[in-house]
Design a protein around this motif. Structure first.
Motif, PDB file in Angstrom:
ATOM      1  N   PRO A 144       0.821  -1.220   0.000  1.00 38.33           N
ATOM      2  CA  PRO A 144       0.000   0.000   0.000  1.00 38.33           C
ATOM      3  C   PRO A 144       0.853   1.266   0.000  1.00 38.33           C
ATOM      4  N   LYS A 145       0.360   2.276  -0.671  1.00 32.59           N
ATOM      5  CA  LYS A 145       1.094   3.544  -0.721  1.00 32.59           C
ATOM      6  C   LYS A 145       0.962   4.269   0.615  1.00 32.59           C
ATOM      7  N   ASN A 146       2.089   4.747   1.073  1.00 32.49           N
ATOM      8  CA  ASN A 146       2.130   5.611   2.278  1.00 32.49           C
ATOM      9  C   ASN A 146       1.458   5.008   3.501  1.00 32.49           C
ATOM     10  N   LYS A 147       1.689   3.735   3.748  1.00 30.78           N
ATOM     11  CA  LYS A 147       1.105   3.149   4.964  1.00 30.78           C
ATOM     12  C   LYS A 147       2.107   3.301   6.114  1.00 30.78           C
ATOM     13  N   ILE A 201      -0.828  12.397   1.827  1.00 26.38           N
ATOM     14  CA  ILE A 201      -1.756  11.613   2.648  1.00 26.38           C
ATOM     15  C   ILE A 201      -1.034  10.332   3.053  1.00 26.38           C
ATOM     16  N   CYS A 202      -1.130   9.946   4.289  1.00 27.37           N
ATOM     17  CA  CYS A 202      -0.677   8.603   4.664  1.00 27.37           C
ATOM     18  C   CYS A 202      -1.685   7.989   5.635  1.00 27.37           C
ATOM     19  N   PHE A 203      -1.512   6.698   5.912  1.00 29.77           N
ATOM     20  CA  PHE A 203      -2.496   6.049   6.777  1.00 29.77           C
ATOM     21  C   PHE A 203      -1.875   4.907   7.558  1.00 29.77           C
ATOM     22  N   THR A 217      -7.948  -1.530   2.546  1.00 28.30           N
ATOM     23  CA  THR A 217      -6.543  -1.134   2.482  1.00 28.30           C
ATOM     24  C   THR A 217      -6.163  -0.739   1.054  1.00 28.30           C
ATOM     25  N   SER A 218      -6.525  -1.579   0.093  1.00 31.67           N
ATOM     26  CA  SER A 218      -6.166  -1.271  -1.297  1.00 31.67           C
ATOM     27  C   SER A 218      -6.885  -0.019  -1.771  1.00 31.67           C
ATOM     28  N   SER A 219      -8.125   0.137  -1.365  1.00 30.88           N
ATOM     29  CA  SER A 219      -8.890   1.304  -1.775  1.00 30.88           C
ATOM     30  C   SER A 219      -8.254   2.586  -1.214  1.00 30.88           C
ATOM     31  N   CYS A 220      -7.760   2.486   0.004  1.00 30.77           N
ATOM     32  CA  CYS A 220      -7.100   3.644   0.624  1.00 30.77           C
ATOM     33  C   CYS A 220      -5.816   3.969  -0.145  1.00 30.77           C
ATOM     34  N   SER A 221      -5.066   2.941  -0.481  1.00 34.38           N
ATOM     35  CA  SER A 221      -3.814   3.141  -1.213  1.00 34.38           C
ATOM     36  C   SER A 221      -4.073   3.819  -2.562  1.00 34.38           C
ATOM     37  N   ILE A 222      -5.067   3.331  -3.271  1.00 35.85           N
ATOM     38  CA  ILE A 222      -5.382   3.906  -4.595  1.00 35.85           C
ATOM     39  C   ILE A 222      -5.899   5.334  -4.443  1.00 35.85           C
ATOM     40  N   MET A 223      -6.688   5.544  -3.424  1.00 32.47           N
ATOM     41  CA  MET A 223      -7.192   6.898  -3.164  1.00 32.47           C
ATOM     42  C   MET A 223      -6.026   7.867  -2.941  1.00 32.47           C
ATOM     43  N   ILE A 224      -5.053   7.410  -2.189  1.00 32.58           N
ATOM     44  CA  ILE A 224      -3.894   8.271  -1.907  1.00 32.58           C
ATOM     45  C   ILE A 224      -3.155   8.604  -3.204  1.00 32.58           C
ATOM     46  N   HIS A 225      -2.920   7.577  -4.027  1.00 32.22           N
ATOM     47  CA  HIS A 225      -2.296   7.800  -5.343  1.00 32.22           C
ATOM     48  C   HIS A 225      -3.041   8.895  -6.106  1.00 32.22           C
ATOM     49  N   ASN A 226      -4.346   8.802  -6.075  1.00 35.54           N
ATOM     50  CA  ASN A 226      -5.171   9.682  -6.909  1.00 35.54           C
ATOM     51  C   ASN A 226      -5.358  11.092  -6.337  1.00 35.54           C
TER      52      ASN A 226
END
Lengths: 398, 144
Positions: free
Chosen positions: B17-20, B57-59, B68-77
């Protein structure tokens, strides 16, 4: 056993969430339908024939409960909406009036929310202290640890007979014996034990017992509060109103009925009580010892297979009930539950209402399988096959 | 979308995940908790906004593969978008989840959830991180 009695099992499902609620046999459903279809009237209003029949059936159900838990007197059985209401009545109707800020209540971190929050509420309102009995390495309660936790201020010990995440049974009888020598009351949360093993309140000598109908093949919305008569006499009704008063003229002149009516204000859950009575007949026709024995056999069968799967972290390899809690390495418990759901296997993922257990077992969430007598070895085989294939699980969990 | 691609996108964002992480300079971030009462997903989201632009954004937290994946993609976007653009993106994502008309172009990899409406119990998992971000954006609006 007895699969043919359960209409739900005609569907293509494997139901492993009996700790949450159990399925209902046709006998219970028919009994409730019979009430709603053929003598649907209120209780305690025996002015006409069908109402008289309601009274008989309702009180008959109470007698069945009395016998089932071997209570001394039928007045010691109060119908409630479930174990949660029973425990709240015990805490707020009885202990709130006798405890002071100096007193201590002993529970454990593996109790269900319903056996934690009513006590926390007492701490927050009257200032008594909720303390925790240390669990041993297997997360069991031992009499030794109970003894160590007791102080001169301890007034109540409130424990599940069997816990809802780890399924360990507590030595309630021994605890009662020791507690009573020290003038301590014992409350037993029987939600996970009464449906699965023989419960004898006289032999255990518990002061109060709470359990739910729906976890033992009965309907939802009905449960039982058992208390020793002299204690129930002192339990202040929280609900006041119809059915529980003898007479009233003014605020100074209010007279309550005797037990059990005094603690059952309002029109009772008649269908629920009658359904619970039928569920008790049903369970007794199989035999509580046989049910327990079968569940333990099933558990062993499951455990022997699950333990072979290297990436499973099983939280309770040893346990005294049909509850198995585990995690799959690197896969979130809820994703495992979703994966199994795709194959119509119903399991629970989460903290199972035991939110303070996480420090004890080191994990917040887990997958829980909770068995009942209608589960089979072949169902366990299906579960094990699905869990054995981690790659499939990873692909299909979303 | 091809099923394999969909799975790959979701699993990749779940496994990596991005920025976890919790930001080291936490004070520069607005923090919000978002959790799902019907399941056990529980995320803390940290957002850094400067000059009306989402800088980072991080989480952190525990959640299922979908959340988790939805949060990662949201952060990318969302990183780099203005607050208004972010709102528009979130609305668009919400429209997709609820089977309303939406603009696929705006969503990039988040279109991987365009069939999640078939699994009612997982729809909320996909939307959970968005609820968190919205709480923060609404806070900003109130403070303005």
């Amino acid at each position: 056993m007895n699969i043919e009695d359960f209409p739900m099992l005609k569907q293509d499902i494997i139901y492993f969430d009996n700790g949450a609620t159990t399925l209902k046999p046709k006998q219970v459903i028919d009994k409730m339908n019979d009430y709603y279809s053929n003598y649907s009237a209120s209780a305690h209003r025996g002015d006409y024939d069908i109402s008289y029949k309601v009274d008989q059936e309702y009180e008959n159900a109470r007698e069945k409960v009395r016998k089932f838990i071997n209570a001394e007197e039928v007045e010691e059985v109060i119908f409630t909406s479930g174990a949660t209401e029973s425990l709240n009545m015990i805490a707020n109707g009885f202990f709130k009036n006798i405890l002071t800020y100096q007193d201590e209540i002993l529970i454990t971190t593996s109790e269900h929310a319903s056996n934690v929050l009513p006590w926390f509420h007492l701490q927050n309102t009257i200032g008594c202290q909720v303390k925790f009995i240390n669990l041993d390495d297997n997360h069991y309660v031992t009499l030794e640890n109970v003894k160590k936790s007791i102080t001169p201020q301890t007034k109540v010990i409130s424990l599940a007979g069997v816990t809802n995440v780890l399924g360990d049974a507590r030595p309630i009888k021994e605890i009662c014996k020791f507690a009573h020598l020290n003038n301590i009351f014992v409350v037993m949360d029987g939600a996970q034990s009464v449906p699965h093993r023989k419960t004898d309140v006289k032999d255990l000598d518990v002061d109060f017992l709470a359990f739910s109908g729906h976890k033992m093949c009965g309907p939802t919305g009905i449960g039982v509060l058992y208390g020793k008569k002299e204690l129930l006499e002192e339990l202040e009704p929280i609900n006041l109103g119809g059915g529980m008063n003898e007479s009233f003229d003014s605020p100074d002149e209010v007279y309550f009925k005797e037990l059990p009516a005094r603690l059952e204000a309002g029109t009772p859950n008649i269908a629920g009580a009658i359904g619970l009575g039928e569920a008790i007949d049903y369970l007794e026709s199989i035999g509580m010892d046989k049910i327990h024995e079968y569940e333990m056999e099933l558990r062993k069968y499951a455990m022997d297979k699950l333990i072979e799967i290297p990436y499973l972290d099983i939280l309770n390899i040893e346990s005294d009930s049909g509850i198995i809690a585990f995690n799959v390495d690197d896969i979130f418990s809820q994703d495992v539950a979703y994966y199994l759901n795709k194959y119509n296997i119903c399991v629970r993922a989460g903290n199972h209402c035991a939110k303070i257990l996480k420090n004890e077992v080191g994990v917040k969430n887990s997958i829980r399988i909770s068995l009942y007598f209608y589960n089979t070895k072949s169902e366990i085989d299906d579960l094990v096959e699905l869990l054995k294939n981690k790659e499939k699980m990873r692909i299909e969990m979303i | 979308m091809d099923e394999n691609l969909r799975r790959e996108i979701i699993l990749d964002n779940y496994s990596n995940p991005k920025n976890k992480y919790i930001p080291s300079n936490e004070k520069e971030y607005l923090k919000v908790n978002t959790n799902n009462s019907s399941c056990i997903d529980n995320l803390d989201i940290y957002v850094k906004i400067e000059d009306n632009i989402i800088k980072d954004i991080c989480f952190e937290g525990e959640a299922c593969a979908i959340s988790t994946s939805s949060c990662s993609i949201m952060i990318h976007n969302l990183i780099g978008k203005t607050v208004d653009e972010a709102r528009k993106y979130i609305e668009n994502f919400n429209n997709m989840l609820n089977e309303n008309a939406y603009d696929e172009e705006l969503l990039n990899e988040a279109v991987a959830y365009n069939t999640i409406y078939k699994q009612n119990n997982r729809k909320h998992c996909a939307y959970l991180p968005y609820e968190g971000i919205l709480k923060i954006l609404n806070q900003i609006k109130e403070n303005e």
